[in-house]
Design a protein around this motif. Structure first.
Motif, PDB file in Angstrom:
ATOM      1  N   ALA A  95       0.849  -1.194   0.000  1.00 41.98           N
ATOM      2  CA  ALA A  95       0.000   0.000   0.000  1.00 41.98           C
ATOM      3  C   ALA A  95       0.886   1.246   0.000  1.00 41.98           C
ATOM      4  N   VAL A  96       0.342   2.335  -0.481  1.00 43.54           N
ATOM      5  CA  VAL A  96       1.069   3.595  -0.493  1.00 43.54           C
ATOM      6  C   VAL A  96       1.202   4.075   0.954  1.00 43.54           C
ATOM      7  N   PRO A  97       2.439   4.336   1.416  1.00 46.57           N
ATOM      8  CA  PRO A  97       2.630   4.787   2.789  1.00 46.57           C
ATOM      9  C   PRO A  97       2.246   6.251   2.965  1.00 46.57           C
ATOM     10  N   ILE A  98       2.202   6.680   4.208  1.00 45.98           N
ATOM     11  CA  ILE A  98       1.871   8.074   4.507  1.00 45.98           C
ATOM     12  C   ILE A  98       3.120   8.793   5.008  1.00 45.98           C
ATOM     13  N   PRO A  99       3.248  10.087   4.676  1.00 38.74           N
ATOM     14  CA  PRO A  99       4.430  10.813   5.145  1.00 38.74           C
ATOM     15  C   PRO A  99       4.410  10.955   6.664  1.00 38.74           C
ATOM     16  N   ALA A 100       5.556  10.808   7.286  1.00 32.49           N
ATOM     17  CA  ALA A 100       5.663  11.035   8.722  1.00 32.49           C
ATOM     18  C   ALA A 100       5.566  12.530   8.962  1.00 32.49           C
ATOM     19  N   PRO A 101       4.761  12.936   9.909  1.00 30.86           N
ATOM     20  CA  PRO A 101       4.658  14.370  10.180  1.00 30.86           C
ATOM     21  C   PRO A 101       5.959  14.907  10.746  1.00 30.86           C
ATOM     22  N   ARG A 102       6.221  16.155  10.469  1.00 37.29           N
ATOM     23  CA  ARG A 102       7.388  16.836  11.037  1.00 37.29           C
ATOM     24  C   ARG A 102       6.867  17.864  12.030  1.00 37.29           C
ATOM     25  N   PRO A 103       6.805  17.473  13.315  1.00 42.19           N
ATOM     26  CA  PRO A 103       6.233  18.379  14.308  1.00 42.19           C
ATOM     27  C   PRO A 103       7.179  19.525  14.643  1.00 42.19           C
ATOM     28  N   PRO A 104       6.622  20.633  15.156  1.00 43.17           N
ATOM     29  CA  PRO A 104       7.494  21.706  15.642  1.00 43.17           C
ATOM     30  C   PRO A 104       8.343  21.174  16.789  1.00 43.17           C
ATOM     31  N   SER A 105       9.473  21.774  17.029  1.00 38.75           N
ATOM     32  CA  SER A 105      10.403  21.249  18.029  1.00 38.75           C
ATOM     33  C   SER A 105       9.904  21.402  19.461  1.00 38.75           C
ATOM     34  N   ASP A 106       8.873  22.216  19.699  1.00 40.17           N
ATOM     35  CA  ASP A 106       8.424  22.421  21.072  1.00 40.17           C
ATOM     36  C   ASP A 106       7.285  21.479  21.488  1.00 40.17           C
ATOM     37  N   VAL A 107       6.914  20.551  20.656  1.00 39.20           N
ATOM     38  CA  VAL A 107       5.871  19.590  21.021  1.00 39.20           C
ATOM     39  C   VAL A 107       6.482  18.193  21.068  1.00 39.20           C
ATOM     40  N   PRO A 108       5.882  17.300  21.864  1.00 41.57           N
ATOM     41  CA  PRO A 108       6.420  15.940  21.893  1.00 41.57           C
ATOM     42  C   PRO A 108       6.394  15.325  20.498  1.00 41.57           C
ATOM     43  N   ARG A 109       7.408  14.566  20.178  1.00 44.16           N
ATOM     44  CA  ARG A 109       7.439  13.907  18.887  1.00 44.16           C
ATOM     45  C   ARG A 109       7.781  12.439  19.064  1.00 44.16           C
ATOM     46  N   ARG A 110       7.377  11.672  18.091  1.00 43.05           N
ATOM     47  CA  ARG A 110       7.593  10.236  18.104  1.00 43.05           C
ATOM     48  C   ARG A 110       8.889   9.935  17.374  1.00 43.05           C
ATOM     49  N   ARG A 111       9.759   9.194  18.037  1.00 42.00           N
ATOM     50  CA  ARG A 111      11.011   8.777  17.422  1.00 42.00           C
ATOM     51  C   ARG A 111      10.978   7.266  17.303  1.00 42.00           C
ATOM     52  N   TYR A 112      11.536   6.759  16.236  1.00 43.17           N
ATOM     53  CA  TYR A 112      11.590   5.319  16.023  1.00 43.17           C
ATOM     54  C   TYR A 112      12.999   4.830  16.300  1.00 43.17           C
ATOM     55  N   VAL A 113      13.095   3.818  17.123  1.00 48.38           N
ATOM     56  CA  VAL A 113      14.381   3.264  17.494  1.00 48.38           C
ATOM     57  C   VAL A 113      14.497   1.869  16.888  1.00 48.38           C
ATOM     58  N   VAL A 114      15.554   1.662  16.121  1.00 45.10           N
ATOM     59  CA  VAL A 114      15.825   0.348  15.542  1.00 45.10           C
ATOM     60  C   VAL A 114      16.931  -0.276  16.386  1.00 45.10           C
ATOM     61  N   ALA A 115      16.600  -1.333  17.116  1.00 46.77           N
ATOM     62  CA  ALA A 115      17.551  -1.995  18.002  1.00 46.77           C
ATOM     63  C   ALA A 115      18.445  -2.942  17.208  1.00 46.77           C
ATOM     64  N   PRO A 116      19.577  -3.350  17.792  1.00 42.89           N
ATOM     65  CA  PRO A 116      20.469  -4.285  17.094  1.00 42.89           C
ATOM     66  C   PRO A 116      19.793  -5.590  16.678  1.00 42.89           C
ATOM     67  N   ASP A 117      18.742  -5.996  17.411  1.00 41.73           N
ATOM     68  CA  ASP A 117      18.034  -7.224  17.032  1.00 41.73           C
ATOM     69  C   ASP A 117      16.954  -6.959  15.988  1.00 41.73           C
ATOM     70  N   LEU A 118      16.954  -5.736  15.399  1.00 44.33           N
ATOM     71  CA  LEU A 118      16.073  -5.295  14.319  1.00 44.33           C
ATOM     72  C   LEU A 118      14.638  -5.030  14.745  1.00 44.33           C
ATOM     73  N   THR A 119      14.361  -4.966  16.053  1.00 45.46           N
ATOM     74  CA  THR A 119      13.028  -4.576  16.492  1.00 45.46           C
ATOM     75  C   THR A 119      12.932  -3.058  16.430  1.00 45.46           C
ATOM     76  N   VAL A 120      11.759  -2.573  16.071  1.00 42.80           N
ATOM     77  CA  VAL A 120      11.531  -1.137  15.971  1.00 42.80           C
ATOM     78  C   VAL A 120      10.542  -0.737  17.048  1.00 42.80           C
ATOM     79  N   THR A 121      10.899   0.272  17.846  1.00 39.91           N
ATOM     80  CA  THR A 121       9.998   0.770  18.875  1.00 39.91           C
ATOM     81  C   THR A 121       9.866   2.272  18.715  1.00 39.91           C
ATOM     82  N   ALA A 122       8.778   2.798  19.235  1.00 35.58           N
ATOM     83  CA  ALA A 122       8.529   4.231  19.179  1.00 35.58           C
ATOM     84  C   ALA A 122       8.736   4.822  20.561  1.00 35.58           C
TER      85      ALA A 122
END
Length: 127
Positions: A95-122
Motif C-alpha cells: 500500500a502507499v505509505p503516509i508521510p511522517a509528520p514533522r512536528p514543531p520542536s516544542d511539542v512531543p514527537r515520536r522517534r523510532y528506534v531500531v535496536a540491534p536485534d532489528l526490532t523497531v519501537t517508538a
C-alpha cells in the motif's frame, strides 16, 4: 533513533546519502520508505526502502546497495505509487505509505528506534 537527518549506508558500508523525509506503513505506523539525498551535492532525491534497516555508528544500514539507489526512480514529489519502486528493488507490492509528520520542536514527537536485534519501537520526546 530519529531517521531524518541520519546518513544511510548500504550493506557493504558505503554511504548512500542523508535521509530526509520518512514514509510510514499505513497499517503499522512504522517507517517503511525514506527519501535519501544523494549525489555530489545531495541534490538528487531517491526513495529508499527501510526493510531490514538497522542502526550503525552515526547512521542506518539498509538492505539495498548504493548502485540500486542510484538507479531507482527519482523522488520528484510525494510518494503516490510504490509499484515502480517495489519492482525496482525486488520487493512485494504494498500500500502507499503516509508521510511522517514533522512536528514543531516544542511539542512531543515520536522517534523510532531500531535496536540491534532489528526490532523497531517508538519513543516520545520533546526536543
Amino acid at each position: 533513533m530519529e531517521l531524518s537527518g541520519l546518513d544511510a549506508y548500504d550493506p557493504a558500508g558505503n554511504r548512500i546519502g542523508r535521509i530526509g523525509g520518512v514514509y510510514l506503513n499505513r497499517g503499522t505506523g512504522e517507517p517503511e520508505w525514506a527519501v535519501v539525498h544523494t549525489g555530489l551535492l545531495g541534490l538528487r532525491e531517491s526513495y529508499l526502502p527501510l526493510v531490514g534497516a538497522r542502526p550503525v555508528g552515526d547512521g542506518v544500514q539498509v538492505g539495498v546497495g548504493k548502485g540500486a539507489v542510484r538507479g531507482a526512480p527519482r523522488a520528484d514529489g510525494p510518494l503516490t505509487d510504490t509499484a515502480p519502486l517495489c519492482a525496482h528493488y525486488g520487493l512485494p507490492p504494498g500500500a502507499v505509505p503516509i508521510p511522517a509528520p514533522r512536528p514543531p520542536s516544542d511539542v512531543p514527537r515520536r522517534r523510532y528506534v531500531v535496536a540491534p536485534d532489528l526490532t523497531v519501537t517508538a519513543e516520545c520526546s520533546t526536543a
